[in-house]
Design an enzyme around this catalytic site. Sequence first.
Site, PDB file in Angstrom:
ATOM      1  N   CYS A   2    -117.053  65.227  16.665  1.00 50.97           N
ATOM      2  CA  CYS A   2    -117.941  65.498  17.754  1.00 50.97           C
ATOM      3  C   CYS A   2    -117.301  65.297  18.995  1.00 50.97           C
ATOM      4  O   CYS A   2    -117.114  64.922  19.049  1.00 50.97           O
ATOM      5  CB  CYS A   2    -119.757  65.280  17.170  1.00 50.97           C
ATOM      6  SG  CYS A   2    -120.158  65.471  15.651  1.00 50.97           S
ATOM      7  N   ARG A  27    -110.053  68.279  17.701  1.00 54.36           N
ATOM      8  CA  ARG A  27    -110.476  66.960  16.961  1.00 54.36           C
ATOM      9  C   ARG A  27    -111.013  67.515  15.957  1.00 54.36           C
ATOM     10  O   ARG A  27    -111.416  66.793  14.868  1.00 54.36           O
ATOM     11  CB  ARG A  27    -111.493  66.289  17.736  1.00 54.36           C
ATOM     12  CG  ARG A  27    -110.708  65.813  19.370  1.00 54.36           C
ATOM     13  CD  ARG A  27    -112.025  65.608  20.556  1.00 54.36           C
ATOM     14  NE  ARG A  27    -113.050  64.766  19.450  1.00 54.36           N
ATOM     15  CZ  ARG A  27    -113.115  62.992  20.130  1.00 54.36           C
ATOM     16  NH1 ARG A  27    -112.064  63.063  20.807  1.00 54.36           N
ATOM     17  NH2 ARG A  27    -114.254  62.165  19.672  1.00 54.36           N
ATOM     18  N   TRP A  74    -119.235  68.560  13.817  1.00 51.63           N
ATOM     19  CA  TRP A  74    -118.246  67.935  12.553  1.00 51.63           C
ATOM     20  C   TRP A  74    -119.132  67.716  11.701  1.00 51.63           C
ATOM     21  O   TRP A  74    -120.319  66.573  11.645  1.00 51.63           O
ATOM     22  CB  TRP A  74    -117.108  66.963  12.698  1.00 51.63           C
ATOM     23  CG  TRP A  74    -116.692  66.909  12.013  1.00 51.63           C
ATOM     24  CD1 TRP A  74    -114.948  68.274  11.370  1.00 51.63           C
ATOM     25  CD2 TRP A  74    -116.112  66.098  10.953  1.00 51.63           C
ATOM     26  NE1 TRP A  74    -114.357  67.922  10.312  1.00 51.63           N
ATOM     27  CE2 TRP A  74    -115.620  66.359  10.006  1.00 51.63           C
ATOM     28  CE3 TRP A  74    -117.283  64.882  10.790  1.00 51.63           C
ATOM     29  CZ2 TRP A  74    -114.689  65.485   9.080  1.00 51.63           C
ATOM     30  CZ3 TRP A  74    -116.754  63.990   9.426  1.00 51.63           C
ATOM     31  CH2 TRP A  74    -115.097  64.518   8.664  1.00 51.63           C
ATOM     32  N   GLY A 101    -121.342  60.302  16.378  1.00 51.50           N
ATOM     33  CA  GLY A 101    -122.312  59.277  15.742  1.00 51.50           C
ATOM     34  C   GLY A 101    -123.025  59.467  14.616  1.00 51.50           C
ATOM     35  O   GLY A 101    -123.575  60.842  14.037  1.00 51.50           O
ATOM     36  N   GLU A 481     -96.865  57.533   3.403  1.00 50.72           N
ATOM     37  CA  GLU A 481     -96.946  59.247   4.475  1.00 50.72           C
ATOM     38  C   GLU A 481     -96.334  60.250   3.756  1.00 50.72           C
ATOM     39  O   GLU A 481     -97.329  61.601   4.152  1.00 50.72           O
ATOM     40  CB  GLU A 481     -96.574  58.361   5.880  1.00 50.72           C
ATOM     41  CG  GLU A 481     -95.476  59.569   7.168  1.00 50.72           C
ATOM     42  CD  GLU A 481     -97.118  60.225   7.281  1.00 50.72           C
ATOM     43  OE1 GLU A 481     -98.363  59.711   6.717  1.00 50.72           O
ATOM     44  OE2 GLU A 481     -97.221  60.921   8.042  1.00 50.72           O
ATOM     45  N   HIS A 504     -94.867  51.363 -14.410  1.00 48.24           N
ATOM     46  CA  HIS A 504     -96.390  50.330 -14.664  1.00 48.24           C
ATOM     47  C   HIS A 504     -97.129  51.300 -14.779  1.00 48.24           C
ATOM     48  O   HIS A 504     -98.429  50.701 -14.434  1.00 48.24           O
ATOM     49  CB  HIS A 504     -96.011  49.069 -13.342  1.00 48.24           C
ATOM     50  CG  HIS A 504     -95.388  48.472 -13.584  1.00 48.24           C
ATOM     51  ND1 HIS A 504     -95.129  47.205 -14.592  1.00 48.24           N
ATOM     52  CD2 HIS A 504     -94.451  48.321 -12.132  1.00 48.24           C
ATOM     53  CE1 HIS A 504     -93.861  46.772 -14.700  1.00 48.24           C
ATOM     54  NE2 HIS A 504     -92.924  47.274 -13.093  1.00 48.24           N
TER      55      HIS A 504
END
Length: 608
Positions: A2, A27, A74, A101, A481, A504
């Site tokens: 947000c 964002r 968001w 938040g 990455e 493994h």
Amino acid sequence: MCGIVGYLGKKDGIKSVLLGLKELEYRGYDSAGIAAIDIEGILIDKKVGRVSKLEKSLKKSSNKYSLAIGHTRWATHGKPTVANAHPHFNTSRSIFVVHNGIIENYQEIKDLLIKNGYIFESETDTEVVPHLIDYYYNKINNLEKAFELTIKDLQGAYAIEMISTLNPRNIYIARLGSPLVIGNKNKEYFIASDPAAIIEQTNKVRFLEDYDIAIVSDKGLKVKNLRSNKASKSDFELLEYVSEESSLGKFPNFMIKEIHDIPKTIETALKGRINVSKGTVKLGGLDSVMKQLEHIDRIIIIACGTSYYAGLVGEYLIEEIAGIPTEVQLASEFKYRNEPISRSTVVIAVSQSGETADTIAALKKVEEYGVLRLGVVNAIGSSIARMTDAGVYCHAGAEKAVASTKAFVAQTTVLALIALRLSKSKGLLNKKVIKELDKLPKLVEEILESSDKIKTVANKYKDYKDFLYIGRGYNYPSALEGALKLKEISYIHAEGYAAGEMKHGPLALIDESFPTMAIATDSRLLDKVKSNIEEIKARKGPIITISTKGNRNISKLSDDNIFIPSTIEQLQPILVCVALHLFSYYVAESLGRDIDKPRNLAKSVTVE
Ligand code: F6R
């Protein structure tokens, strides 16, 4: 995540707020809204989708509002709908609120308000805020006090901005664990959750701290800290912030533009910091704490996501070059662990945005331990940059694609510089690393020039459903990455593994439908990686290798190969990751993904 924007002044509030919202678009968000007040009345408009949709709809209004707030949302509580988009308001539409938040105790507050006859229109946690302000205002008839009482009732993390027809001269703001900055230019005030949103309009800023509550009016700024219950200074500072070229130029999206920015990014990260002929490193940001750094015996690097992987490369570098025991921890885990930490430990937070909630929380955890806290941060003036004792900026410039590329490279470069600065030796390895760092921009250019080859390989493998990435030593973090980047932007399942771990467990996955990207560059561990490749081939797993230019033994072993130029293994992750970033990019491109804004993700993760 947000974003919040606000304006108070005599000019065009809507224009200013839209400008800010557009700067915050990168964002990630799914809806946008605006509320504005002036003598003509109020305006409220919310749209699901892009800010451009909101802008188009606002063109119908000819008023210039002197008071305006805006938000990009968001979704956390409730789907992306108009009802859930911000601003939220009370029933009589006199109080308008935007919030970043999470309000953890919202259900409790909502229950109380419902009992008192309040009706809710959205599924959000935020909607309790305007109703609670309304509730207190009806009791005490004082808007400032009602705002303060409401803020005191909230638990969680918030950056809140409120305007009201009950006092149309003020903007009320509050911060706890979510960034807010106020900008000033003569009698105009600009509020935002990120300086990028207002820097075009002013660079005179005042960052709010946790527990700050503030009122902006044409008389100026008034700040009070609710924890100390004291008025805080309302002085502004000049922010040294270089506004980035926001245009894409010849590129179709920011991710590919930012990958092409990498040679310049490395140059900038090294500029004035290395002296190749003398073999020395200078980091002005650490000068004030160098004495303390002489006595440390443990380093904990905290970070999330790609920054965590840069931290892993940093761990290898610091241990080998500086000889200081180093560990990397996921910030989201570190903050809840009960581990002994002595005063001789240094905590280094690595973060592109400088606003990641988990990394901030991890730094706060060690506040009372008295340990030195350093930052490797890209965003100038961000929360982490301000809350650490010292640090080294990455200077990668604004990174707008959600998937981090150039910032990862800058973080890794800066961590190499920190390793060199902390090293007490001026030995051969140090000199070699400095010399090779200096060559990196040119070597990255070479990889960029081989983009077509990487694209061909990517197109061949785009339809596989699963991928394994393996590497050893310095390239184990590169494998992690590479896998993250592929899943993030192409939505193909990918796992990164230390090549030595194959036997493994993961080897059980291998068959014709499960390709492996093996990082097999020239290093002390190449023969070991070769054996791992053979084991995969024996099980019919398709193999793509990343190998050092000229090493035909490796390319012969694989189905497809991507060459990278030769460098020392300590710096290979930078070159390998540029190739892996390009590979993910071309896979995502051929699948038609929304590369800069992958589904469900946001650029700056300001909630836990
Ligand atoms: C992945 C990516 C994320 C971020 C993570 C931390 O491409 O970008 O994993 O690295 O969210 O963000 P910062 O570095 O801003 O703390």
